[in-house]
Design an enzyme around this catalytic site. Structure first.
Site, short mmCIF file in Angstrom:
data_model
loop_
_atom_site.label_atom_id
_atom_site.label_comp_id
_atom_site.label_asym_id
_atom_site.label_seq_id
_atom_site.Cartn_x
_atom_site.Cartn_y
_atom_site.Cartn_z
N SER A 143 47.28 17.24 31.11
CA SER A 143 46.53 17.99 32.12
C SER A 143 45.26 17.20 32.41
CB SER A 143 46.16 19.37 31.56
OG SER A 143 45.18 20.00 32.37
N TYR A 156 43.39 24.97 24.65
CA TYR A 156 44.17 24.21 25.64
C TYR A 156 43.59 22.80 25.80
CZ TYR A 156 46.60 23.47 30.15
OH TYR A 156 47.39 23.00 31.17
P1 NAD Z 1 54.91 27.98 33.63
O1 NAD Z 1 54.27 29.13 32.96
O2 NAD Z 1 55.34 28.09 35.06
O3 NAD Z 1 56.18 27.50 32.79
C1 NAD Z 1 56.10 27.40 31.40
C2 NAD Z 1 57.46 27.03 30.87
O4 NAD Z 1 57.35 26.93 29.44
C3 NAD Z 1 58.54 28.07 31.14
O5 NAD Z 1 59.74 27.38 31.43
C4 NAD Z 1 58.65 28.82 29.83
O6 NAD Z 1 59.95 29.35 29.59
C5 NAD Z 1 58.37 27.70 28.85
N1 NAD Z 1 57.93 28.17 27.54
C6 NAD Z 1 56.92 29.03 27.23
N2 NAD Z 1 56.87 29.22 25.91
C7 NAD Z 1 57.86 28.47 25.37
C8 NAD Z 1 58.33 28.25 24.05
N3 NAD Z 1 57.76 28.86 22.99
N4 NAD Z 1 59.37 27.41 23.87
C9 NAD Z 1 59.97 26.80 24.92
N5 NAD Z 1 59.57 26.97 26.19
C10 NAD Z 1 58.53 27.79 26.40
O7 NAD Z 1 53.87 26.78 33.43
P2 NAD Z 1 53.52 25.46 34.29
O8 NAD Z 1 52.29 25.74 35.07
O9 NAD Z 1 54.72 24.93 34.97
O10 NAD Z 1 53.07 24.50 33.11
C11 NAD Z 1 53.91 23.53 32.55
C12 NAD Z 1 53.06 22.50 31.82
O11 NAD Z 1 52.18 21.88 32.73
C13 NAD Z 1 52.19 23.11 30.70
O12 NAD Z 1 52.18 22.22 29.60
C14 NAD Z 1 50.83 23.17 31.34
O13 NAD Z 1 49.80 23.10 30.40
C15 NAD Z 1 50.86 21.94 32.23
N6 NAD Z 1 49.91 21.94 33.32
C16 NAD Z 1 49.95 22.94 34.27
C17 NAD Z 1 49.04 22.90 35.30
C18 NAD Z 1 49.02 23.93 36.38
O14 NAD Z 1 48.07 23.95 37.17
N7 NAD Z 1 50.03 24.78 36.49
C19 NAD Z 1 48.08 21.88 35.36
C20 NAD Z 1 48.07 20.91 34.39
C21 NAD Z 1 49.00 20.95 33.37
#
Ligand code: NAD
Length: 261
Positions: A143, A156
């Protein structure tokens, strides 16, 4: 060109960024092992659609990435389904927002387990096969918070900074074996993870949800645009390409200029 389809594992790919990457990989001809906490019945239609549209094999394993066993099981079931894991994307992640003095210990531990330790456990399980075959790609979804902090996100931010240290270490350990290990550092993407934070932030600050998007979430994102999951899939595919063979151990910001200032 390689003669067999590449096989990829994408953790946390039932939603958001992981789903976007899984879809991009399937469209590029890779077999994909998807993962998340949802039931197989819920995710089967997505697997079937990706497989049908792109003529690849798509499976789903609801292994819990918060545990070492779950991480090992996921890699094992991908090896069983496709014979190998060529590409591993560590993407599963959660968030919790609270000042340090109020931050629940259990939330700290859960975020460390999923956002950081899972990256170690899946990589440990997958790296030997990649090294033996002389080709592999590990892509860790960190991130912008892997590079800079925001208040109230201590666990985080710590986990995401930790991913960058692990990425560099494994990158140099695997460098001579045709395996690259990199981190992508997205800015804000409008996924369920982020959308969940909007009403609470609006309430906490006494502003509208639109103001939260522009003045809070996109405050540091100079483009004033959310990053899209399609853009992140494109970046992940680039890191899988032969052009990226000598890119290893990096943290690649995809953040609309956030970490430039
Ligand atoms: P999201 O909430 O849309 O999806 C999360 C995913 O993780 C889902 O598929 C869920 O089933 C899975 N998950 C949750 N707990 C789990 C577990 N215990 N075991 C296996 N799978 C599990 O989230 P997102 O926004 O797509 O985020 C995905 C990644 O990207 C994360 O690591 C997040 O930190 C990172 N990220 C997101 C953003 C943003 O703005 N959305 C920005 C930077 C980084």
């Amino acid at each position: 060109m390689h003669s067999h389809p590449r096989s990829a594992v994408v953790t946390g790919s039932s939603s958001g960024i992981g789903l976007g990457i899984a879809e991009g990989f399937a469209a590029a001809g890779m077999n994909v092992m998807m993962n998340g906490i949802e039931s197989p019945e819920e995710i089967r239609p997505i697997c079937d659609r990706l497989a049908d549209e792109h003529g690849v094999r798509v499976a789903y394993e609801p292994a819990n990435m918060m545990t070492p066993e779950g991480a090992r099981d996921l890699i094992a079931s991908a090896e069983k389904a496709f014979g190998r894991v060529d590409v591993l994307v560590n993407n599963a992640g959660i968030q919790h927002v609270a000042p340090v003095e109020e931050f629940p210990e259990a939330k700290w531990d859960a975020i460390m387990a999923l956002n950081l330790s899972a990256v170690f456990h899946t990589s440990k399980a997958a790296i030997t096969g990649m090294k033996t075959r002389g080709w592999g790609r590990i892509i860790n979804v960190a991130s912008a918070h892997g590079l800079v902090a925001s208040p109230f996100k201590s666990a985080y931010v710590s986990a995401k900074h930790g991913i960058l240290g692990f990425t560099k270490t494994l990158a140099i350990e695997a460098a001579e074996n045709g395996v690259t290990v990199n981190a992508i550092c997205p800015g804000y993407v409008l996924t369920p993870l982020v959308e969940k934070q909007i009403p609470d932030t609006a309430k906490a600050r006494g502003i509208t949800e639109e103001q939260v998007k522009r003045d809070v979430l996109l405050a540091a994102q100079w483009t004033k645009k959310f990053v899209t999951v399609e853009q992140l899939a494109g970046v992940a595919l680039f890191l899988c390409s032969e052009a990226a063979e000598n890119i290893t151990g990096i943290a690649l910001p995809v953040d609309g200029g956030w970490t430039a200032s």
